[in-house]
Design a protein around this motif. Structure first.
Motif, PDB file in Angstrom:
ATOM      1  N   LEU A   1      -2.950  -2.730   7.742  1.00 52.99           N
ATOM      2  CA  LEU A   1      -2.580  -1.453   8.343  1.00 52.99           C
ATOM      3  C   LEU A   1      -1.070  -1.294   8.375  1.00 52.99           C
ATOM      4  CD1 LEU A   1      -5.087  -1.463  11.348  1.00 52.99           C
ATOM      5  CD2 LEU A   1      -5.263  -0.168   9.204  1.00 52.99           C
ATOM      6  N   GLY A   2      -0.420  -1.748   7.347  1.00 50.90           N
ATOM      7  CA  GLY A   2       1.030  -1.655   7.308  1.00 50.90           C
ATOM      8  C   GLY A   2       1.651  -3.032   7.331  1.00 50.90           C
ATOM      9  N   ARG A   3       2.912  -3.074   7.717  1.00 53.10           N
ATOM     10  CA  ARG A   3       3.648  -4.337   7.723  1.00 53.10           C
ATOM     11  C   ARG A   3       3.856  -4.801   9.156  1.00 53.10           C
ATOM     12  NH1 ARG A   3       7.405  -5.005   2.737  1.00 53.10           N
ATOM     13  NH2 ARG A   3       6.256  -3.735   1.280  1.00 53.10           N
ATOM     14  N   ASN A   4       3.602  -6.061   9.372  1.00 51.76           N
ATOM     15  CA  ASN A   4       3.893  -6.701  10.649  1.00 51.76           C
ATOM     16  C   ASN A   4       4.025  -8.198  10.389  1.00 51.76           C
ATOM     17  OD1 ASN A   4       1.225  -7.875  10.718  1.00 51.76           O
ATOM     18  ND2 ASN A   4       0.454  -5.925  11.510  1.00 51.76           N
ATOM     19  N   VAL A   5       4.312  -8.957  11.408  1.00 48.63           N
ATOM     20  CA  VAL A   5       4.533 -10.392  11.252  1.00 48.63           C
ATOM     21  C   VAL A   5       3.297 -11.075  10.669  1.00 48.63           C
ATOM     22  CG1 VAL A   5       4.978 -12.551  12.496  1.00 48.63           C
ATOM     23  CG2 VAL A   5       6.303 -10.501  13.042  1.00 48.63           C
ATOM     24  N   ALA A   6       2.119 -10.733  11.178  1.00 48.07           N
ATOM     25  CA  ALA A   6       0.886 -11.372  10.700  1.00 48.07           C
ATOM     26  C   ALA A   6       0.660 -11.098   9.213  1.00 48.07           C
ATOM     27  CB  ALA A   6      -0.309 -10.891  11.516  1.00 48.07           C
ATOM     28  N   GLU A   7       0.944  -9.892   8.756  1.00 50.31           N
ATOM     29  CA  GLU A   7       0.774  -9.564   7.334  1.00 50.31           C
ATOM     30  C   GLU A   7       1.765 -10.357   6.477  1.00 50.31           C
ATOM     31  OE1 GLU A   7      -1.639  -7.689   5.781  1.00 50.31           O
ATOM     32  OE2 GLU A   7      -2.490  -7.813   7.779  1.00 50.31           O
TER      33      GLU A   7
END
Length: 176
Positions: A117-123
């Motif tokens: 669902l976009g960019r974040n630390v987990a991705e």
């Protein structure tokens, strides 16, 4: 589960550094004996050994975990074999780093569905895991040097896209 901004929950993420994630990914491939003599990792074999399967349909790339040893990687119908290979490795990153990880190695509660669902630390962590699983640093450097550095040949060797191979080379500091 649908999450709105007022109901937002923290996406689980790993406490491991990127370096530790890299080591972990390579260790998993070795432990499950899915690396051939040329350094190629069979993600489909790894997935099967872990109790996972693949479903191809019109949903977004995602991971659905029912319980440890019982999960599904969802691949969209419109993606390439190379993209699918990276996606499987990416979703395995979520499985190991954000679902199976002990509480001491994870920030946030484990969830059973991971969707891009976009960019974040987990991705980013899942991408680091996938890159290191599919293109281990030392083997990548050897292949890069032998290829002259023809990124198409490097990508073919690891069965990843040319952009994925370029990102890996840039991250390792061998392509400027």
């Amino acid at each position: 589960m649908s999450v709105t901004s007022r109901d937002a929950v923290e996406v689980p993420r790993s406490r491991l550094s990127y370096s530790a994630i890299a080591t972990y990914a390579e260790k998993i491939a070795r432990r499950h004996q899915v690396i051939d003599a040329g350094g190629h990792v069979d993600v489909h074999e790894l997935l099967a050994k872990l109790g996972g399967d693949v479903v191809v349909d019109d949903r977004a790339e995602s991971l659905e975990v029912r319980e440890q040893g019982d999960f599904t990687v969802i691949l969209p119908t419109h993606t390439s074999r190379l993209r699918d290979r990276f996606t499987i490795a990416h979703e395995l990153g979520h499985y190991f780093l954000h679902y199976r990880a002990p509480d001491s190695h994870r920030i946030g509660e484990p969830v059973s569905v991971f969707t891009r669902l976009g960019r974040n630390v987990a991705e980013t962590q899942a991408n680091v895991f996938a890159s290191n699983l599919l293109m281990p640093a030392e083997r990548f450097k050897v292949v890069f040097e032998q290829a002259g550095p023809d990124m198409t040949l490097v990508a073919q060797h690891f069965e990843v896209s040319v952009p994925a191979a370029k990102v890996r080379a840039e991250y390792l500091g061998i392509l400027t």
